[in-house]
Design a protein around this motif. Sequence first.
Motif, PDB file in Angstrom:
ATOM      1  N   HIS A 202       0.823  -1.224   0.000  1.00  0.00           N
ATOM      2  CA  HIS A 202       0.000   0.000   0.000  1.00  0.00           C
ATOM      3  C   HIS A 202       0.857   1.274   0.000  1.00  0.00           C
ATOM      4  N   LYS A 203       2.162   1.140   0.303  1.00  0.00           N
ATOM      5  CA  LYS A 203       3.029   2.331   0.326  1.00  0.00           C
ATOM      6  C   LYS A 203       3.699   2.576  -1.029  1.00  0.00           C
ATOM      7  N   ALA A 204       3.442   1.712  -2.010  1.00  0.00           N
ATOM      8  CA  ALA A 204       4.132   1.866  -3.306  1.00  0.00           C
ATOM      9  C   ALA A 204       3.184   1.582  -4.474  1.00  0.00           C
ATOM     10  N   VAL A 205       3.595   2.099  -5.620  1.00  0.00           N
ATOM     11  CA  VAL A 205       2.846   1.850  -6.859  1.00  0.00           C
ATOM     12  C   VAL A 205       3.510   0.670  -7.561  1.00  0.00           C
ATOM     13  N   ILE A 206       2.697  -0.254  -8.077  1.00  0.00           N
ATOM     14  CA  ILE A 206       3.273  -1.358  -8.873  1.00  0.00           C
ATOM     15  C   ILE A 206       3.379  -0.883 -10.327  1.00  0.00           C
TER      16      ILE A 206
END
Length: 397
Positions: A195-199
Amino acid sequence: MDNHIKIFDTTLRDGEQSPGYSMNKPEKLRLALQLEKLGVDVIEAGFPIASDGDYETVKEIGKIIKKSTVAALCRTRDVDLERAVAAVQHAAKPRIHTFIATSDIHLKYKLQQTREQVLESAVRAVEYAKSHYDDVEFSAEDASRSDPDFLIEIFTAVIEAGATTINVPDTVGYALPWEYADLIKTLNENIPNIHKAVISVHCHNDLGLAVANSLMAVQNGARQIECTVNGIGERAGNASLEEVVMAIETRKNIMNYTTSINTKEIFPSSQMLSQITGKGVQPNKAIVGENAFAHEAGIHQHGVLKNPLTYEIMTPESVGLTCNKIVIGKHSGRFALCKKLEELGYFLEKEDLNRVYVKVTQLADEKKVVEDHDLVSILALMNNTPKKPSQKLASGG
Ligand code: KIV
Ligand code: ZN
């Protein structure tokens, strides 16, 4: 989950890396400005450690680009990182994109490192980048051939270290769409701090699947697509920006996603790249090829002239072309020929149209495509005097 898909353009880095596509600094600056006009979220401006020229170009791009993020690529080595950090120092929105391979085959034959060593380098690199800039992307090179458990471990660790984007490249264009979809789903569901990063996804086109794989990834949680104008890039290229974007635009009924691309700038961007590199796209290239909006078959021409929706799933205007192209060839019918002649200013009676049609089909057998000047010559010969547009053949002959 947010439905906005970030478009990360790597034309100036992965694209430029392919044989025959190298660009000089003024050309790259011109293209970077066009990419910003196109509305890409991220411009990967280059690989600063590769050469002094690349470093200077990334630096200059950082100075002139205001809206898009400017990314510099680097391996996880200290010298690479320092150079990348310095290169984007003037950028309004800088990003460091650091990468290291994660597949066993790359670890054994290329890096000669253990998984522990790779994980440690990745974390150190992200920490270093993060100590300079907030926006840090980490790529696990050859991710699609890596052990998913190792990917979960390394991505969890780099997010912990501050990575805001984690990229899952199909470096060798090996993945099949459902396989790649499964990998993205597995990562999305099993990385505890995802949830803390963009894939992000970065697909190569060795099997012609780069766009399909990118779209499948989006359906399974990816929110950044790495792509290039005209699909240029290493070997068979990267996912093509215009195809990815127009698939999302055209099939909104099924894929409810948005991008910030101004689609009307797609064709001008493609043309600029071709003009700079001296390499055009193949005529049947989706979206930007010469034939992408051309119609020769009589039945198709008839339909399109009555209502373009019959054979066009998007309008040429939507990608920045002024109109579709009716090509007169041996498959064309009288209806299209009549319209074409009217465009040229000739309004023919039925009998004359039939006579012209016979001549046109004879010529088309020899020439494939009958050009406007051929039509004018046919009309002139049939009347024994050259005709000017707007003259009626029947009355003026
Ligand atoms: O194809 C690839 O893996 C790359 C990385 C550097 C992102 O280009
Ligand atoms: Zn690549």
